[in-house]
Design a protein around this motif. Structure first.
Motif, PDB file in Angstrom:
ATOM      1  N   GLY A   9       0.815  -1.196   0.000  1.00  9.04           N
ATOM      2  CA  GLY A   9       0.000   0.000   0.000  1.00  9.04           C
ATOM      3  C   GLY A   9       0.856   1.256   0.000  1.00  9.04           C
ATOM      4  O   GLY A   9       2.066   1.200   0.152  1.00  9.04           O
ATOM      5  N   GLY A  10       0.176   2.390  -0.180  1.00  9.80           N
ATOM      6  CA  GLY A  10       0.897   3.648  -0.173  1.00  9.80           C
ATOM      7  C   GLY A  10       0.070   4.767  -0.749  1.00  9.80           C
ATOM      8  O   GLY A  10      -1.148   4.638  -0.923  1.00  9.80           O
ATOM      9  N   LEU A  11       0.743   5.877  -1.040  1.00 13.88           N
ATOM     10  CA  LEU A  11       0.105   7.063  -1.603  1.00 13.88           C
ATOM     11  C   LEU A  11       0.395   7.121  -3.098  1.00 13.88           C
ATOM     12  O   LEU A  11       1.560   7.012  -3.509  1.00 13.88           O
ATOM     13  N   VAL A  12      -0.643   7.289  -3.897  1.00 16.97           N
ATOM     14  CA  VAL A  12      -0.498   7.338  -5.345  1.00 16.97           C
ATOM     15  C   VAL A  12      -1.451   8.394  -5.898  1.00 16.97           C
ATOM     16  O   VAL A  12      -2.489   8.672  -5.288  1.00 16.97           O
ATOM     17  N   GLN A  13      -1.096   8.959  -7.040  1.00 17.67           N
ATOM     18  CA  GLN A  13      -1.957   9.970  -7.641  1.00 17.67           C
ATOM     19  C   GLN A  13      -3.087   9.334  -8.442  1.00 17.67           C
ATOM     20  O   GLN A  13      -3.003   8.169  -8.851  1.00 17.67           O
ATOM     21  N   SER A 106     -18.381 -13.492  -1.797  1.00 15.61           N
ATOM     22  CA  SER A 106     -18.240 -12.044  -1.777  1.00 15.61           C
ATOM     23  C   SER A 106     -18.739 -11.443  -0.470  1.00 15.61           C
ATOM     24  O   SER A 106     -18.726 -10.217  -0.307  1.00 15.61           O
ATOM     25  N   ASP A 107     -19.170 -12.307   0.428  1.00 15.89           N
ATOM     26  CA  ASP A 107     -19.682 -11.842   1.720  1.00 15.89           C
ATOM     27  C   ASP A 107     -18.587 -11.979   2.774  1.00 15.89           C
ATOM     28  O   ASP A 107     -17.806 -12.947   2.748  1.00 15.89           O
ATOM     29  N   LEU A 108     -18.553 -11.049   3.715  1.00 17.28           N
ATOM     30  CA  LEU A 108     -17.567 -11.119   4.796  1.00 17.28           C
ATOM     31  C   LEU A 108     -17.627 -12.458   5.517  1.00 17.28           C
ATOM     32  O   LEU A 108     -16.597 -13.013   5.918  1.00 17.28           O
ATOM     33  N   ARG A 109     -18.841 -12.986   5.657  1.00 15.76           N
ATOM     34  CA  ARG A 109     -19.021 -14.224   6.415  1.00 15.76           C
ATOM     35  C   ARG A 109     -18.468 -15.444   5.691  1.00 15.76           C
ATOM     36  O   ARG A 109     -18.369 -16.520   6.291  1.00 15.76           O
ATOM     37  N   ASP A 110     -18.112 -15.280   4.430  1.00 13.23           N
ATOM     38  CA  ASP A 110     -17.526 -16.396   3.676  1.00 13.23           C
ATOM     39  C   ASP A 110     -16.055 -16.588   4.005  1.00 13.23           C
ATOM     40  O   ASP A 110     -15.443 -17.551   3.545  1.00 13.23           O
ATOM     41  N   TYR A 111     -15.475 -15.682   4.776  1.00 13.20           N
ATOM     42  CA  TYR A 111     -14.038 -15.685   5.054  1.00 13.20           C
ATOM     43  C   TYR A 111     -13.793 -15.791   6.550  1.00 13.20           C
ATOM     44  O   TYR A 111     -14.514 -15.180   7.351  1.00 13.20           O
ATOM     45  N   ASP A 112     -12.761 -16.542   6.914  1.00  8.81           N
ATOM     46  CA  ASP A 112     -12.546 -16.768   8.336  1.00  8.81           C
ATOM     47  C   ASP A 112     -11.209 -16.259   8.873  1.00  8.81           C
ATOM     48  O   ASP A 112     -11.069 -16.073  10.085  1.00  8.81           O
ATOM     49  N   TYR A 113     -10.237 -16.035   8.029  1.00 10.46           N
ATOM     50  CA  TYR A 113      -8.966 -15.481   8.481  1.00 10.46           C
ATOM     51  C   TYR A 113      -8.668 -14.209   7.693  1.00 10.46           C
ATOM     52  O   TYR A 113      -8.865 -14.180   6.458  1.00 10.46           O
ATOM     53  N   TRP A 114      -8.177 -13.199   8.415  1.00 11.20           N
ATOM     54  CA  TRP A 114      -7.967 -11.874   7.840  1.00 11.20           C
ATOM     55  C   TRP A 114      -6.576 -11.364   8.171  1.00 11.20           C
ATOM     56  O   TRP A 114      -6.043 -11.643   9.250  1.00 11.20           O
ATOM     57  N   GLY A 115      -6.025 -10.571   7.255  1.00 14.01           N
ATOM     58  CA  GLY A 115      -4.797  -9.861   7.545  1.00 14.01           C
ATOM     59  C   GLY A 115      -5.090  -8.572   8.291  1.00 14.01           C
ATOM     60  O   GLY A 115      -6.253  -8.245   8.567  1.00 14.01           O
ATOM     61  N   GLN A 116      -4.037  -7.829   8.577  1.00 11.54           N
ATOM     62  CA  GLN A 116      -4.184  -6.597   9.344  1.00 11.54           C
ATOM     63  C   GLN A 116      -4.496  -5.395   8.462  1.00 11.54           C
ATOM     64  O   GLN A 116      -4.872  -4.340   8.957  1.00 11.54           O
ATOM     65  N   GLY A 117      -4.321  -5.556   7.149  1.00 10.83           N
ATOM     66  CA  GLY A 117      -4.656  -4.493   6.215  1.00 10.83           C
ATOM     67  C   GLY A 117      -3.482  -3.633   5.813  1.00 10.83           C
ATOM     68  O   GLY A 117      -2.493  -3.519   6.544  1.00 10.83           O
ATOM     69  N   THR A 118      -3.600  -3.018   4.657  1.00  7.58           N
ATOM     70  CA  THR A 118      -2.600  -2.070   4.171  1.00  7.58           C
ATOM     71  C   THR A 118      -3.328  -0.866   3.583  1.00  7.58           C
ATOM     72  O   THR A 118      -4.322  -1.019   2.865  1.00  7.58           O
ATOM     73  N   GLN A 119      -2.858   0.321   3.916  1.00  9.45           N
ATOM     74  CA  GLN A 119      -3.536   1.554   3.524  1.00  9.45           C
ATOM     75  C   GLN A 119      -3.189   1.927   2.083  1.00  9.45           C
ATOM     76  O   GLN A 119      -2.013   1.965   1.706  1.00  9.45           O
TER      77      GLN A 119
END
Length: 124
Positions: A9-13, A106-119
């Motif tokens: 992730g990062g800042l992009v134009q 495509s539903d959140l409930r279809d997934y059970d493990y998640w990463g911490q995210g990237t901005q």
């Protein structure tokens, strides 16, 4: 135990590109994987998903033709190539493992493990 770590992730134009990576460890063999995003003040939403083989993919309408999901199972990594980025794509992007080893949910409930995210921030 499954661990997912996003990066890239990062800042992009406006109009720029980024490639996100999701490094997976643990029990991910045979499972589809997905990318979601969450903008400030909004609910987390589906972006894309890919089957274990990589032959099947699914995209949200708002990213079709701009984003491409792929995976390299030898590296236990899932990617999200994002082109023609828009300010409205600004969000924290998460990768996730499908709860079952079939289908492309495509539903959140279809997934059970998640990463911490990237901005991802797209400036106008």
């Amino acid at each position: 135990q499954v661990q997912l770590v996003e990066s890239g992730g990062g800042l992009v134009q406006d109009g720029g590109s980024l490639r996100l990576s999701c490094a997976a460890s643990g029990r991910t063999f045979g499972y589809p994987m997905g990318w979601f995003r969450q903008a400030p003040g909004k609910e987390r939403e589906f972006v894309a998903a890919i089957s274990w083989s990589g032959r099947s993919t699914r995209y949200a309408d708002f990213v079709k033709g701009r984003f491409t999901i792929s995976r390299d199972n030898a590296k236990n990594t899932v990617y999200l190539q994002m082109n023609s980025l828009k300010p409205e794509d600004t969000a924290v992007y998460f990768c996730a493992r499908e709860r079952t080893n079939y289908g492309l949910g495509s539903d959140l409930r279809d997934y059970d493990y998640w990463g911490q995210g990237t901005q991802v921030t797209v400036s106008s």
